[in-house]
Design a protein around this motif. Structure first.
Motif, short mmCIF file in Angstrom:
data_model
loop_
_atom_site.label_atom_id
_atom_site.label_comp_id
_atom_site.label_asym_id
_atom_site.label_seq_id
_atom_site.Cartn_x
_atom_site.Cartn_y
_atom_site.Cartn_z
N VAL A 43 0.87 -1.17 0.00
CA VAL A 43 0.00 0.00 0.00
C VAL A 43 0.90 1.23 0.00
N LEU A 44 0.92 1.93 -1.12
CA LEU A 44 1.71 3.15 -1.25
C LEU A 44 0.80 4.32 -0.90
N ALA A 45 1.05 4.91 0.26
CA ALA A 45 0.17 5.97 0.76
C ALA A 45 0.97 7.00 1.54
N PRO A 46 0.49 8.24 1.56
CA PRO A 46 1.17 9.27 2.34
C PRO A 46 1.32 8.86 3.80
N SER A 47 2.30 9.43 4.46
CA SER A 47 2.66 9.03 5.82
C SER A 47 1.51 9.06 6.82
N LEU A 48 0.65 10.03 6.77
CA LEU A 48 -0.39 10.15 7.79
C LEU A 48 -1.69 9.44 7.43
N PHE A 95 6.04 -7.93 -3.87
CA PHE A 95 4.62 -8.01 -3.58
C PHE A 95 3.82 -8.52 -4.77
N ASP A 96 2.68 -9.16 -4.44
CA ASP A 96 1.79 -9.71 -5.46
C ASP A 96 0.94 -8.64 -6.10
N ASP A 97 0.69 -7.58 -5.36
CA ASP A 97 -0.21 -6.54 -5.83
C ASP A 97 0.17 -5.24 -5.13
N ALA A 98 -0.33 -4.13 -5.65
CA ALA A 98 -0.06 -2.83 -5.04
C ALA A 98 -1.27 -1.95 -5.16
N ILE A 99 -1.42 -1.06 -4.18
CA ILE A 99 -2.46 -0.06 -4.19
C ILE A 99 -1.76 1.27 -3.98
N ARG A 100 -2.02 2.23 -4.86
CA ARG A 100 -1.43 3.58 -4.70
C ARG A 100 -2.57 4.51 -4.31
N ILE A 101 -2.37 5.19 -3.18
CA ILE A 101 -3.35 6.14 -2.68
C ILE A 101 -2.78 7.53 -2.82
N VAL A 127 1.06 -4.67 8.20
CA VAL A 127 2.43 -4.30 8.54
C VAL A 127 2.51 -2.79 8.40
N GLY A 128 2.71 -2.13 9.51
CA GLY A 128 2.72 -0.67 9.54
C GLY A 128 3.83 -0.08 8.70
N ASN A 187 -1.06 -18.66 4.24
CA ASN A 187 -2.32 -18.27 3.59
C ASN A 187 -2.87 -16.95 4.13
N ALA A 188 -1.98 -16.02 4.41
CA ALA A 188 -2.40 -14.71 4.92
C ALA A 188 -2.62 -13.73 3.78
N VAL A 189 -3.52 -12.80 4.03
CA VAL A 189 -3.69 -11.64 3.17
C VAL A 189 -3.01 -10.51 3.94
N ALA A 190 -1.90 -10.01 3.41
CA ALA A 190 -1.08 -9.05 4.14
C ALA A 190 -0.97 -7.72 3.40
N PHE A 191 -1.04 -6.64 4.17
CA PHE A 191 -0.92 -5.29 3.64
C PHE A 191 0.29 -4.63 4.29
N PHE A 192 1.22 -4.19 3.46
CA PHE A 192 2.44 -3.53 3.91
C PHE A 192 2.37 -2.08 3.47
N ARG A 193 2.53 -1.16 4.39
CA ARG A 193 2.39 0.26 4.08
C ARG A 193 3.74 0.93 3.89
N LEU A 194 3.85 1.72 2.82
CA LEU A 194 5.07 2.45 2.51
C LEU A 194 4.69 3.85 2.03
#
Length: 191
Positions: A13-18, A183-189, A129-130, A159-166
Protein backbone atom coordinates in the motif's frame (compact mmCIF):
# COMPACT_ATOMS: atom_id res chain seq x y z
CA UNK A 1 -6.61 -6.17 -6.42
CA UNK A 2 -6.86 -9.90 -5.87
CA UNK A 3 -10.11 -11.46 -4.73
CA UNK A 4 -10.47 -11.61 -0.94
CA UNK A 5 -10.85 -15.40 -1.04
CA UNK A 6 -7.53 -15.90 -2.80
CA UNK A 7 -5.15 -16.67 0.02
CA UNK A 8 -1.47 -15.97 0.40
CA UNK A 9 -1.48 -12.45 -1.02
CA UNK A 10 1.00 -9.71 -0.12
CA UNK A 11 -0.10 -6.19 -1.04
CA UNK A 12 2.05 -3.06 -0.96
CA UNK A 13 0.00 0.00 0.00
CA UNK A 14 1.71 3.15 -1.25
CA UNK A 15 0.17 5.97 0.76
CA UNK A 16 1.17 9.27 2.34
CA UNK A 17 2.66 9.03 5.82
CA UNK A 18 -0.39 10.15 7.79
CA UNK A 19 -2.92 8.04 5.92
CA UNK A 20 -4.78 5.21 7.69
CA UNK A 21 -5.53 3.46 4.40
CA UNK A 22 -3.68 0.23 5.24
CA UNK A 23 -5.91 -0.30 8.27
CA UNK A 24 -8.99 0.48 6.18
CA UNK A 25 -7.95 -2.08 3.54
CA UNK A 26 -7.36 -4.67 6.25
CA UNK A 27 -10.80 -4.04 7.73
CA UNK A 28 -12.33 -4.56 4.27
CA UNK A 29 -10.47 -7.86 3.87
CA UNK A 30 -11.40 -9.11 7.34
CA UNK A 31 -15.05 -8.30 6.67
CA UNK A 32 -14.87 -10.04 3.26
CA UNK A 33 -13.18 -13.15 4.65
CA UNK A 34 -15.54 -13.42 7.62
CA UNK A 35 -14.54 -11.56 10.79
CA UNK A 36 -15.57 -14.36 13.14
CA UNK A 37 -13.14 -16.74 11.39
CA UNK A 38 -10.27 -14.38 10.57
CA UNK A 39 -7.55 -13.60 13.12
CA UNK A 40 -5.53 -10.39 12.73
CA UNK A 41 -1.80 -9.88 13.10
CA UNK A 42 -0.73 -6.24 13.32
CA UNK A 43 2.94 -5.23 13.16
CA UNK A 44 3.30 -1.62 14.21
CA UNK A 45 6.33 0.63 14.32
CA UNK A 46 4.53 3.69 15.68
CA UNK A 47 1.55 2.74 17.89
CA UNK A 48 1.24 1.00 21.23
CA UNK A 49 -0.25 -2.50 21.34
CA UNK A 50 -3.18 -1.19 23.36
CA UNK A 51 -3.98 1.44 20.75
CA UNK A 52 -3.83 -1.04 17.86
CA UNK A 53 -6.11 -3.54 19.66
CA UNK A 54 -8.57 -0.75 20.45
CA UNK A 55 -8.53 0.35 16.80
CA UNK A 56 -9.41 -3.16 15.61
CA UNK A 57 -12.14 -3.60 18.18
CA UNK A 58 -13.68 -0.26 17.21
CA UNK A 59 -13.55 -0.75 13.42
CA UNK A 60 -14.76 -4.32 12.99
CA UNK A 61 -18.46 -5.15 12.98
CA UNK A 62 -17.81 -8.60 14.49
CA UNK A 63 -14.95 -9.34 16.89
CA UNK A 64 -12.25 -11.53 15.35
CA UNK A 65 -11.25 -14.80 17.01
CA UNK A 66 -7.79 -13.37 17.80
CA UNK A 67 -5.74 -10.21 17.48
CA UNK A 68 -1.99 -10.25 17.96
CA UNK A 69 0.00 -7.00 17.93
CA UNK A 70 3.75 -6.94 17.52
CA UNK A 71 4.92 -3.46 18.50
CA UNK A 72 8.42 -2.78 17.21
CA UNK A 73 10.52 -0.02 18.75
CA UNK A 74 9.71 2.23 21.65
CA UNK A 75 6.00 2.84 21.26
CA UNK A 76 4.07 5.21 23.48
CA UNK A 77 0.92 4.75 25.51
CA UNK A 78 1.18 1.05 26.28
CA UNK A 79 0.34 -0.15 29.74
CA UNK A 80 3.11 -2.72 29.48
CA UNK A 81 6.84 -2.02 29.36
CA UNK A 82 8.70 -2.86 26.18
CA UNK A 83 10.28 -5.97 27.59
CA UNK A 84 9.49 -8.41 24.79
CA UNK A 85 6.81 -10.17 26.82
CA UNK A 86 3.51 -11.46 25.52
CA UNK A 87 0.27 -10.58 27.31
CA UNK A 88 -3.27 -11.71 26.65
CA UNK A 89 -6.65 -10.26 27.46
CA UNK A 90 -8.96 -11.89 30.00
CA UNK A 91 -10.48 -14.09 27.30
CA UNK A 92 -7.11 -14.93 25.73
CA UNK A 93 -8.07 -13.55 22.32
CA UNK A 94 -5.87 -10.45 22.35
CA UNK A 95 -2.11 -10.63 22.56
CA UNK A 96 0.73 -8.19 22.37
CA UNK A 97 4.45 -8.51 22.07
CA UNK A 98 6.99 -5.75 22.04
CA UNK A 99 10.38 -5.80 20.37
CA UNK A 100 12.57 -2.92 21.51
CA UNK A 101 14.96 -2.68 18.57
CA UNK A 102 13.57 -2.12 15.05
CA UNK A 103 16.82 -3.56 13.70
CA UNK A 104 15.94 -6.91 15.33
CA UNK A 105 14.37 -8.35 12.20
CA UNK A 106 15.08 -11.88 13.42
CA UNK A 107 13.01 -11.15 16.52
CA UNK A 108 10.20 -9.75 14.39
CA UNK A 109 10.27 -12.86 12.20
CA UNK A 110 10.21 -15.15 15.25
CA UNK A 111 7.19 -13.28 16.65
CA UNK A 112 5.32 -13.72 13.35
CA UNK A 113 6.21 -17.41 13.13
CA UNK A 114 5.16 -18.08 16.73
CA UNK A 115 1.85 -16.31 16.13
CA UNK A 116 1.07 -18.41 13.06
CA UNK A 117 2.13 -21.57 14.89
CA UNK A 118 -0.48 -20.77 17.57
CA UNK A 119 -3.04 -20.01 14.85
CA UNK A 120 -2.81 -23.37 13.07
CA UNK A 121 -6.54 -23.95 13.67
CA UNK A 122 -7.47 -21.12 11.29
CA UNK A 123 -7.22 -21.43 7.51
CA UNK A 124 -6.32 -17.79 6.91
CA UNK A 125 -5.43 -14.51 8.60
CA UNK A 126 -5.16 -10.84 7.75
CA UNK A 127 -1.89 -9.06 8.46
CA UNK A 128 -1.20 -5.32 8.66
CA UNK A 129 2.43 -4.30 8.54
CA UNK A 130 2.72 -0.67 9.54
CA UNK A 131 5.02 1.92 8.14
CA UNK A 132 7.92 0.31 6.28
CA UNK A 133 9.36 3.81 6.03
CA UNK A 134 10.14 3.60 9.76
CA UNK A 135 11.91 0.27 9.29
CA UNK A 136 13.98 1.79 6.47
CA UNK A 137 15.22 4.45 8.89
CA UNK A 138 16.97 1.73 10.90
CA UNK A 139 18.35 -0.54 8.18
CA UNK A 140 19.70 -0.43 4.65
CA UNK A 141 17.32 -1.13 1.79
CA UNK A 142 19.10 -4.42 1.00
CA UNK A 143 18.64 -5.63 4.60
CA UNK A 144 14.96 -4.66 4.63
CA UNK A 145 14.53 -6.34 1.23
CA UNK A 146 15.95 -9.64 2.54
CA UNK A 147 13.79 -9.45 5.65
CA UNK A 148 10.64 -8.70 3.63
CA UNK A 149 11.46 -11.49 1.19
CA UNK A 150 11.48 -14.01 4.06
CA UNK A 151 8.43 -12.43 5.71
CA UNK A 152 6.29 -12.32 2.55
CA UNK A 153 7.15 -15.96 1.82
CA UNK A 154 6.20 -16.92 5.38
CA UNK A 155 2.89 -15.09 5.10
CA UNK A 156 2.14 -16.70 1.73
CA UNK A 157 2.79 -20.14 3.25
CA UNK A 158 0.42 -19.24 6.09
CA UNK A 159 -2.32 -18.27 3.59
CA UNK A 160 -2.40 -14.71 4.92
CA UNK A 161 -3.69 -11.64 3.17
CA UNK A 162 -1.08 -9.05 4.14
CA UNK A 163 -0.92 -5.29 3.64
CA UNK A 164 2.44 -3.53 3.91
CA UNK A 165 2.39 0.26 4.08
CA UNK A 166 5.07 2.45 2.51
CA UNK A 167 5.16 6.24 2.11
CA UNK A 168 6.62 6.56 -1.41
CA UNK A 169 7.30 10.28 -1.08
CA UNK A 170 9.80 9.51 1.70
CA UNK A 171 12.02 7.36 -0.57
CA UNK A 172 13.74 7.54 -3.91
CA UNK A 173 12.29 5.65 -6.87
CA UNK A 174 14.99 2.97 -6.70
CA UNK A 175 14.08 2.06 -3.10
CA UNK A 176 10.37 1.91 -3.91
CA UNK A 177 11.08 -0.14 -7.06
CA UNK A 178 13.33 -2.56 -5.19
CA UNK A 179 10.71 -3.29 -2.54
CA UNK A 180 7.83 -3.27 -5.04
CA UNK A 181 9.01 -6.50 -6.67
CA UNK A 182 8.38 -8.47 -3.45
CA UNK A 183 4.62 -8.01 -3.58
CA UNK A 184 1.79 -9.71 -5.46
CA UNK A 185 -0.21 -6.54 -5.83
CA UNK A 186 -0.06 -2.83 -5.04
CA UNK A 187 -2.46 -0.06 -4.19
CA UNK A 188 -1.43 3.58 -4.70
CA UNK A 189 -3.35 6.14 -2.68
CA UNK A 190 -3.06 9.79 -3.69
CA UNK A 191 -4.27 12.41 -1.22
Amino acid sequence: MNDARQLGTNVLVLAPSLSSVSTERCVEQVEALGPAETPILDLTFTDSPDRRIETWQRRLSTPPPAIEVVAVGRTRGSTDPNDGSVRYGADGRFGARTIDDPRDMTGIGIAVTETFDRWSAWDRAVVRVGELTTLLQYAETSTVFRFLHVLTNRLTEANAVAFFRLAPDAHDEQTVGTLFQLFDDAIRIEE
